[in-house]
Design a protein around this motif. Sequence first.
Motif, mmCIF file in Angstrom:
data_model
loop_
_atom_site.group_PDB
_atom_site.id
_atom_site.type_symbol
_atom_site.label_atom_id
_atom_site.label_comp_id
_atom_site.label_asym_id
_atom_site.label_seq_id
_atom_site.Cartn_x
_atom_site.Cartn_y
_atom_site.Cartn_z
ATOM 1 N N THR A 127 0.819 -1.211 0.000
ATOM 2 C CA THR A 127 0.000 0.000 0.000
ATOM 3 C C THR A 127 0.852 1.259 0.000
ATOM 4 O OG1 THR A 127 -1.645 -1.231 1.285
ATOM 5 C CG2 THR A 127 -1.962 1.134 1.100
ATOM 6 N N CYS A 128 1.999 1.204 0.693
ATOM 7 C CA CYS A 128 2.881 2.374 0.730
ATOM 8 C C CYS A 128 3.379 2.745 -0.669
ATOM 9 C CB CYS A 128 4.053 2.129 1.676
ATOM 10 S SG CYS A 128 5.113 0.758 1.201
ATOM 11 N N LEU A 129 3.516 1.763 -1.539
ATOM 12 C CA LEU A 129 3.938 2.039 -2.920
ATOM 13 C C LEU A 129 2.854 2.797 -3.681
ATOM 14 C CD1 LEU A 129 5.567 -1.415 -3.811
ATOM 15 C CD2 LEU A 129 6.690 0.672 -3.013
ATOM 16 N N PHE A 130 1.586 2.421 -3.439
ATOM 17 C CA PHE A 130 0.484 3.114 -4.103
ATOM 18 C C PHE A 130 0.409 4.562 -3.624
ATOM 19 C CE2 PHE A 130 -1.612 -1.299 -3.758
ATOM 20 C CZ PHE A 130 -0.890 -1.758 -4.842
ATOM 21 N N SER A 131 0.584 4.745 -2.313
ATOM 22 C CA SER A 131 0.552 6.095 -1.750
ATOM 23 C C SER A 131 1.689 6.942 -2.305
ATOM 24 C CB SER A 131 0.639 6.033 -0.227
ATOM 25 O OG SER A 131 0.639 7.319 0.344
ATOM 26 N N THR A 132 2.884 6.355 -2.381
ATOM 27 C CA THR A 132 4.034 7.069 -2.934
ATOM 28 C C THR A 132 3.760 7.503 -4.377
ATOM 29 O OG1 THR A 132 5.572 5.845 -1.528
ATOM 30 C CG2 THR A 132 6.493 6.929 -3.467
ATOM 31 N N TYR A 133 3.270 6.577 -5.181
ATOM 32 C CA TYR A 133 2.975 6.881 -6.587
ATOM 33 C C TYR A 133 1.935 7.986 -6.693
ATOM 34 C CZ TYR A 133 0.985 6.444 -11.263
ATOM 35 O OH TYR A 133 0.506 6.715 -12.518
ATOM 36 N N TYR A 134 0.878 7.895 -5.904
ATOM 37 C CA TYR A 134 -0.216 8.860 -5.993
ATOM 38 C C TYR A 134 0.248 10.257 -5.579
ATOM 39 C CZ TYR A 134 -4.947 10.745 -5.635
ATOM 40 O OH TYR A 134 -6.072 11.504 -5.810
ATOM 41 N N LEU A 135 0.927 10.342 -4.449
ATOM 42 C CA LEU A 135 1.356 11.655 -3.960
ATOM 43 C C LEU A 135 2.462 12.255 -4.829
ATOM 44 C CD1 LEU A 135 1.289 10.976 -0.108
ATOM 45 C CD2 LEU A 135 -0.332 12.335 -1.447
ATOM 46 N N GLN A 136 3.392 11.415 -5.299
ATOM 47 C CA GLN A 136 4.434 11.932 -6.180
ATOM 48 C C GLN A 136 3.851 12.370 -7.520
ATOM 49 O OE1 GLN A 136 7.554 8.964 -6.449
ATOM 50 N NE2 GLN A 136 8.558 9.728 -4.594
ATOM 51 N N SER A 137 2.834 11.672 -8.001
ATOM 52 C CA SER A 137 2.187 12.076 -9.257
ATOM 53 C C SER A 137 1.484 13.417 -9.105
ATOM 54 C CB SER A 137 1.178 11.009 -9.708
ATOM 55 O OG SER A 137 1.828 9.789 -9.992
ATOM 56 N N ASN A 138 0.958 13.665 -7.923
ATOM 57 C CA ASN A 138 0.267 14.921 -7.655
ATOM 58 C C ASN A 138 1.215 16.081 -7.400
ATOM 59 O OD1 ASN A 138 -2.760 15.053 -7.562
ATOM 60 N ND2 ASN A 138 -2.491 13.183 -6.375
ATOM 61 N N PHE A 139 2.286 15.824 -6.649
ATOM 62 C CA PHE A 139 3.115 16.919 -6.143
ATOM 63 C C PHE A 139 4.570 16.867 -6.590
ATOM 64 C CE2 PHE A 139 -0.282 16.025 -3.042
ATOM 65 C CZ PHE A 139 -1.003 17.206 -3.187
ATOM 66 N N GLY A 140 4.938 15.857 -7.375
ATOM 67 C CA GLY A 140 6.291 15.756 -7.897
ATOM 68 C C GLY A 140 7.176 14.849 -7.058
ATOM 69 N N LYS A 141 8.043 14.090 -7.720
ATOM 70 C CA LYS A 141 8.916 13.157 -7.014
ATOM 71 C C LYS A 141 9.872 13.865 -6.057
ATOM 72 C CE LYS A 141 8.888 9.384 -10.382
ATOM 73 N NZ LYS A 141 9.709 8.484 -11.251
ATOM 74 N N ASP A 142 10.262 15.074 -6.398
ATOM 75 C CA ASP A 142 11.196 15.810 -5.547
ATOM 76 C C ASP A 142 10.549 16.337 -4.275
ATOM 77 O OD1 ASP A 142 13.197 15.388 -7.393
ATOM 78 O OD2 ASP A 142 12.931 17.330 -8.384
#
Length: 281
Positions: A127-142
């Motif tokens: 689940t942490c991977l899904f959260s990472t992908y979703y939030l990084q897609s919204n706000f940027g990987k950096d």
Amino acid sequence: MLDMCQSQLSDDNKAWLSMQDFLSGEMHAKSDFRVYKASESIKAPFTDRFSESEIGSPIEQFEFNEQKFSRSSLNYLLGLSFLKQQIKDVPIKTVLEIGGGFGSLGEILLSDSRNDTFYMNVDIAPTCLFSTYYLQSNFGKDNIADYQTVKAMKEPSLHNLSERYKGAVLCPWQLPDVSGDLDLFVNFISFQEMEPDIVKNYLEHVARLNCKYVLLRNLREGKQLATDGSHAGVKEQIKGDDYDSFLPDYELISTNVHPFGFETIDGYNSELRLYKHKSVD
């Protein structure tokens, strides 16, 4: 089911639309949206401009007043409205959530710059991977630190993380390494699916981080019990009294089922519980 209903109600358009509204979940979402808008206050955490992204092509998403919401995001928005009703000035510089799913709360808080919030989600793999992908897609990987980034840090304090990132996603075994001070801790529903010793351990870390406020959503009657190995459930239920005992340095400010929680058709109550640290004035 929709096709079957449509064929049976083909001569009654109003009945068909009502049935479609009910089966899709939109009827319930509209009800939540009305409560959210009626209780909305323009203060931190700001939510009035929120519109959920379409990352992942969600199939359960509804549009009201040209803004998009899922049932999940509406649950959080109702919880935040309840929080703002109870506390005059809500501190949200540092927010921790355990079991945040894909990161809906993080999206709400981080999508409005007026909030000036650092959001951390602790969740199990994958689940942490899904959260990472979703939030990084919204706000940027950096802007969103992932598991590997936090693992590589010598001192993953809330101060160090918030200096460099808007948010972070961690796994549970990384939480003991986090230091600093929290303003708000949130858990919606997932604690009730855990055994009491696990919840107690998590809340000890919340207290260790000097968290000012704790906002929980839990089934008042407790999660169903596992029986004979054939029914999913828990060995021991988590109820309100358990949270009281797990949070000895906190006082319960308020609980709420109506209008911010939910009562099921068979009388079960999804209850919001708000705690304040005893040191907070």
